[in-house]
Scaffold this active site. Structure first.
Site, PDB file in Angstrom:
ATOM      1  N   ASP A 182      34.285  54.762  42.144  1.00 52.32           N
ATOM      2  CA  ASP A 182      33.286  55.501  41.376  1.00 52.32           C
ATOM      3  C   ASP A 182      32.038  55.656  42.241  1.00 52.32           C
ATOM      4  OD1 ASP A 182      33.091  56.034  38.069  1.00 52.32           O
ATOM      5  OD2 ASP A 182      31.184  56.082  39.161  1.00 52.32           O
ATOM      6  N   LEU A 185      45.398  59.122  25.342  1.00 49.86           N
ATOM      7  CA  LEU A 185      44.859  57.851  24.869  1.00 49.86           C
ATOM      8  C   LEU A 185      43.915  58.064  23.697  1.00 49.86           C
ATOM      9  CD1 LEU A 185      43.996  56.216  28.317  1.00 49.86           C
ATOM     10  CD2 LEU A 185      46.152  56.091  27.037  1.00 49.86           C
ATOM     11  N   LYS A 191      48.650  69.250  27.192  1.00 58.22           N
ATOM     12  CA  LYS A 191      47.521  68.422  26.746  1.00 58.22           C
ATOM     13  C   LYS A 191      46.616  69.189  25.794  1.00 58.22           C
ATOM     14  CE  LYS A 191      44.185  65.336  26.681  1.00 58.22           C
ATOM     15  NZ  LYS A 191      44.268  64.058  25.986  1.00 58.22           N
ATOM     16  N   GLY A 201      37.906  64.314   5.568  1.00 61.37           N
ATOM     17  CA  GLY A 201      36.695  63.602   5.952  1.00 61.37           C
ATOM     18  C   GLY A 201      35.609  64.550   6.398  1.00 61.37           C
ATOM     19  N   CYS A 219      37.327  64.336  23.041  1.00 58.94           N
ATOM     20  CA  CYS A 219      38.473  65.197  23.345  1.00 58.94           C
ATOM     21  C   CYS A 219      38.532  66.472  22.512  1.00 58.94           C
ATOM     22  CB  CYS A 219      39.769  64.399  23.167  1.00 58.94           C
ATOM     23  SG  CYS A 219      39.971  63.054  24.349  1.00 58.94           S
ATOM     24  N   LYS A 275      34.650  57.519  15.373  1.00 60.52           N
ATOM     25  CA  LYS A 275      35.793  56.836  14.776  1.00 60.52           C
ATOM     26  C   LYS A 275      35.586  55.339  14.953  1.00 60.52           C
ATOM     27  CE  LYS A 275      39.685  56.596  17.035  1.00 60.52           C
ATOM     28  NZ  LYS A 275      40.922  56.917  17.768  1.00 60.52           N
TER      29      LYS A 275
END
EC number: 1.1.1.22
Length: 439
Positions: A30, A153, A207, A256, A263, A324
């Site tokens: 990084d 993920l 994706k 909700g 994402c 979340k």
């Protein structure tokens, strides 16, 4: 195998730690020197259940390390994963690929022996082609193959998702690269994880298509919830009734305040832009984005409706601010437009989140942050449940009813039974359920 992960953010750090736990030797690179130093001290920059322990264990066994030296990290690696951010580009919604392309240039300069370069970041169709072009331009003598291997993920369950995936998508037409990627994921053989081999462009589109379809399910059930309230139906029973159809499935049919996170918002926008650029407009996804954006502020009107439409001078307690549970991620969280809309209506806001308080303070102003749910509710005219943290599922409602100015609960996640809440003296407002009269 020797694996280099370019980027020690959410995807890079989780993926690197899991690959190391499989027995591979992994170095996470990084360019943020402060982050690298913190990781080498054992400090994890994100909240993800089980990640700190997984990192510590593999660092101790010398299978996982962190560095800022790209050349050293790439030199000798069998596989180099590019796992940098691809946020929405400011102004037009396209995916910002500048970090991906910058990483590709740095990787190219360090390549020597045959290396598989993998785009793990979520990237639009054709990005792998550009990465390959950049590497060939920067290092004409390099021996390499570019592969697409998108991640799937879920924040809060990322380690389990990595080790027990629904599928692994590998996009390449290169035979040698395919064999190497099979070795990378060989430890998942016993879990019978299906590997889907495709060409590179198909993998990239998989994706975006997956995330956009899930976002569509969220937007769909939220619109059904609005209709359910108007006609006196119960959206939870509707969701169960349609979810039992195997062609539909029960997941992502929870009404909700709308989707958020790192994402769905950026990926739906990027897919829309890809469609527009290729003269193949995606009208359904365009509508999904519009419905979701409108819904977040509409939740503030639901709170106001509990008081006859007037929140002037009212104090509102908000439980849960992250998009979340089990994450500290505030990106595009529904709580942000909800809270600003409540403030615009004249309400003062108190808030509590088990993990996301520090991140929330960076994006929210004029909010009183509290130490727990009970302090948050004290003196409030309404309690709004925005994020379905487990800590909020068994609150002492009797105690709260006594300390609140008016006993009103607006449950935007439907985690409580209306009858149970009403028995404790509250006016209860859920989502997609018959609505009570105003307080």
């Amino acid at each position: 195998m020797r694996i280099t992960m370019v980027g020690a953010g959410y995807v890079g750090l989780v993926s690197g730690a899991c690959f190391a736990d499989f027995g591979h030797h992994v170095v996470c690179i990084d360019n943020d020197v402060t982050k690298v130093k913190a990781l080498n001290r054992g400090e994890i920059p994100i909240y993800e259940p089980g990640l700190a322990e997984l990192v510590a264990s593999n660092v101790k066994q010398r299978r996982l390390s962190f560095s800022g030296d790209m050349a050293a990290g790439v030199r000798g690696a069998d596989v180099v994963f590019i796992a940098v951010g691809t946020p929405s580009r400011r102004g037009d919604g396209h995916a910002d690929l500048s970090y991906v392309y910058a990483a590709a240039r740095e990787v190219a300069a360090a390549l020597s022996d045959f290396t598989v370069v993998v785009t793990k970041s979520t990237v639009p169709v054709g990005t792998g082609d550009e990465v390959e072009r950049i590497i060939r331009e920067q290092n004409p003598d390099a021996k390499f193959a570019v592969v697409s291997n998108p991640e799937f993920l879920r924040e809060g369950a990322a380690i389990r998702d990595f080790k027990h995936p629904d599928r692994i998508v590998i996009g390449t037409d290169d035979v040698a690269a395919r064999e190497i990627m099979a070795q990378v994921y060989r430890p998942l053989y016993l879990n019978a994880a299906p590997i889907v081999y495709t060409d590179r462009r198909t993998a990239e589109l998989i994706k975006y298509a997956a995330n956009s379809f899930l976002a569509t399910k969220v937007a769909f059930i939220n619109e059904i919830a609005d209709l359910a309230e108007k006609v006196g139906a119960n959206v939870q029973e509707v969701a169960r009734g349609i979810g039992l159809d195997n062609r539909i499935g029960a997941k992502f049919l929870h009404a909700g305040p709308g989707y958020g996170g790192s994402c769905f918002p950026k990926d739906t926008l990027a897919l829309i832009k890809t469609g527009q650029d290729n003269e193949a407009p995606l009208r359904i996804i365009e509508t999904v984005v519009a419905v979701n954006d409108q819904r977040k502020r509409a939740m503030a009107r639901k709170v106001a409706n509990a008081f006859g439409g007037n929140l002037r001078g009212k104090s509102v307690a908000v439980l849960g601010m992250t998009f979340k549970p089990n994450t500290d991620d505030m990106r595009d969280a529904p709580s942000i437009p909800l809270i600003t809309a409540l403030q615009d209506m004249g309400a003062t806001v108190r808030a509590f989140d088990p993990v996301g308080m520090e991140q929330a303070k960076k994006v929210l102003e004029d909010v009183t942050f509290c130490s727990d749910a009970y302090e948050c509710a004290k003196g409030a005219h309404a309690l709004v449940i925005v994020t379905e943290w487990e800590q909020f599922r068994a609150l002492d409602l009797k105690e709260m009813a006594v300390t609140m100015a008016t006993p009103v609960i607006v449950d935007l996640r439907n985690i409580y039974s209306p009858d149970e809440v009403s028995r404790n003296g509250f006016l209860y407002c859920g989502v997609g359920r018959p609505q009570p009269m105003a307080y």
